[in-house]
Write a protein that holds these residues in place. Structure first.
Motif, PDB file in Angstrom:
ATOM      1  N   THR A   1      13.663  16.902  98.668  1.00 18.38           N
ATOM      2  CA  THR A   1      15.072  16.769  99.049  1.00 18.38           C
ATOM      3  C   THR A   1      15.610  18.062  99.644  1.00 18.38           C
ATOM      4  OG1 THR A   1      15.460  15.105  97.327  1.00 18.38           O
ATOM      5  CG2 THR A   1      17.385  16.270  98.162  1.00 18.38           C
ATOM      6  N   LEU A   2      15.204  19.190  99.076  1.00 17.97           N
ATOM      7  CA  LEU A   2      15.691  20.490  99.562  1.00 17.97           C
ATOM      8  C   LEU A   2      15.241  20.759 100.990  1.00 17.97           C
ATOM      9  CD1 LEU A   2      17.066  23.221  99.070  1.00 17.97           C
ATOM     10  CD2 LEU A   2      14.914  24.038  98.109  1.00 17.97           C
TER      11      LEU A   2
ATOM     12  N   PRO B   1      14.721  11.892 109.921  1.00 17.26           N
ATOM     13  CA  PRO B   1      15.858  10.988 109.742  1.00 17.26           C
ATOM     14  C   PRO B   1      16.816  11.454 108.650  1.00 17.26           C
ATOM     15  CG  PRO B   1      13.823   9.740 109.946  1.00 17.26           C
ATOM     16  CD  PRO B   1      13.435  11.176 109.822  1.00 17.26           C
ATOM     17  N   LYS B   2      16.267  11.940 107.546  1.00 19.25           N
ATOM     18  CA  LYS B   2      17.125  12.433 106.468  1.00 19.25           C
ATOM     19  C   LYS B   2      17.881  13.677 106.917  1.00 19.25           C
ATOM     20  CE  LYS B   2      13.709  12.704 103.547  1.00 19.25           C
ATOM     21  NZ  LYS B   2      12.960  12.960 102.294  1.00 19.25           N
TER      22      LYS B   2
ATOM     23  N   ALA C   1      21.920  14.367 107.005  1.00 18.98           N
ATOM     24  CA  ALA C   1      22.497  15.551 106.384  1.00 18.98           C
ATOM     25  C   ALA C   1      23.310  16.358 107.389  1.00 18.98           C
ATOM     26  CB  ALA C   1      21.390  16.413 105.781  1.00 18.98           C
ATOM     27  N   ALA C   2      22.799  16.474 108.613  1.00 17.82           N
ATOM     28  CA  ALA C   2      23.523  17.205 109.653  1.00 17.82           C
ATOM     29  C   ALA C   2      24.825  16.509 110.008  1.00 17.82           C
ATOM     30  CB  ALA C   2      22.643  17.343 110.894  1.00 17.82           C
TER      31      ALA C   2
ATOM     32  N   GLY D   1      24.017  13.927 101.879  1.00 21.70           N
ATOM     33  CA  GLY D   1      23.495  13.149 102.990  1.00 21.70           C
ATOM     34  C   GLY D   1      22.001  12.911 102.878  1.00 21.70           C
ATOM     35  N   THR D   2      21.260  13.917 102.414  1.00 23.52           N
ATOM     36  CA  THR D   2      19.817  13.752 102.257  1.00 23.52           C
ATOM     37  C   THR D   2      19.500  12.695 101.205  1.00 23.52           C
ATOM     38  OG1 THR D   2      19.429  16.045 102.887  1.00 23.52           O
ATOM     39  CG2 THR D   2      17.678  14.941 101.687  1.00 23.52           C
TER      40      THR D   2
END
Length: 304
Positions: free
Chosen positions: A107-108, A172-173, A177-178, A241-242
């Motif tokens: 995730t990070l 995509p993740k 997040a962006a 978001g992630t």
């Protein structure tokens, strides 16, 4: 007498942390107490039903003990979440798919990639908006409108569209997040770049400063406190978001995957442990931004 006077500020500094911690600990104890009461109340129905079927009459101490030790409670008790979090971090190798450390790293990585993309986009757009009236009137309304669409509606579309193009995994993740992280940076940076007043700008013009010199010597230093405040919001938003991006595709890695698997199999302790792992990760990232902020502002002579 002189030594006592000189040591008084030191003594006050030593006492301040305890005084600051007392309200925090009081609130924490109240929250934990309410949490325990909620766990007892919400888990009691199952225990009463089980006791009624077995023809056993439960005393209050027995009922409380059973509600706080269920394998799959409706609401896990704080100590159960703490044990689940500890076992998820230290109970297996960090390379194991059962390790919260491994899932947190997955995730990070997407969070940092999305945060970098969102920060770059926010800063570039902010510079353009401040220096171009047409961009201010055209881009800013669209940026505001982009945040009115629920991320839960956008995430599945982004995942599906990119997957159909053969793009899966981190990107995509990171895009999701962006999407969440660029807006706080954009707003904060625009506010910061517009902080210098007319007198300061006129003084720079009287020195025949170019637009680039005005930006580098005046606007950019003035914007840094606003930028770092926005980055703290953006990094937390990027993490959210992630995790949201990990949910619609049935991901097998990441904290979102732990939430999914926990919900599939009714492992509420696993769900809460993953939630606390995400909260700890977000707090660590915000603290890291804070450290960078203090070091940067101190280096530039802008710290208080």
């Amino acid at each position: 007498m002189t030594d006592a006077v000189l040591n008084a500020p030191v003594a006050r500094r030593l006492r301040m942390p305890t005084g600051d911690l007392l309200p925090i600990l009081t609130v924490l104890l109240v929250i934990v107490g309410i949490w325990y009461l909620g766990a007892i109340r919400m888990n009691a129905t199952w225990e009463r039903d089980q006791a009624a079927r077995a023809g056993v009459e439960l005393t209050l101490p027995d009922l409380v003990a059973r509600t706080l030790s269920q394998d799959r409670p409706v609401l896990p008790a704080p100590h159960q979440v703490a044990v689940g979090l500890w076992e998820g971090v230290t109970g297996q190798a960090i390379t194991s798919r059962r390790s919260l450390v491994w899932h947190s790293w997955v995730t990070l990585s997407a969070t940092l990639a999305g945060f970098a993309m969102g920060t770059a986009a926010g800063i570039l757009l902010a510079v353009g908006i401040v220096h171009s009236r047409s961009m201010d009137q055209s881009v800013m309304p669209w940026a505001v409108a982009s945040q009115t669409v629920p991320i839960l509606a956008i995430a599945p579309m982004v995942i599906v569209v990119l997957a159909s193009a053969g793009i899966t995994g981190l990107l995509p993740k990171a895009i999701i997040a962006a999407w969440l992280s660029f807006f706080p940076v954009l707003v904060g940076m625009v506010k910061g770049l517009r902080t210098p007043d007319a007198m300061q700008l006129d003084q720079m013009r009287s020195w025949s400063a170019s637009r680039a010199q005005v930006f580098l010597r005046l606007r950019l230093p003035s914007s840094l406190p606003y930028l770092f405040a926005s980055l703290k919001v953006a990094i937390a938003a990027a993490l959210v978001g992630t995790i949201v991006g990990e949910l619609p595709a049935g991901a097998t890695a990441g904290l979102g995957a732990r939430l999914l698997s926990g919900s599939y199999y009714g492992q509420t302790v696993q769900i809460w442990a993953a939630l606390f792992a995400a909260a700890i990760l977000a707090a660590a990232l915000v603290a890291l931004i804070g450290l960078i902020e203090r070091a940067t502002l101190k280096q530039m002579g802008l710290s208080r």
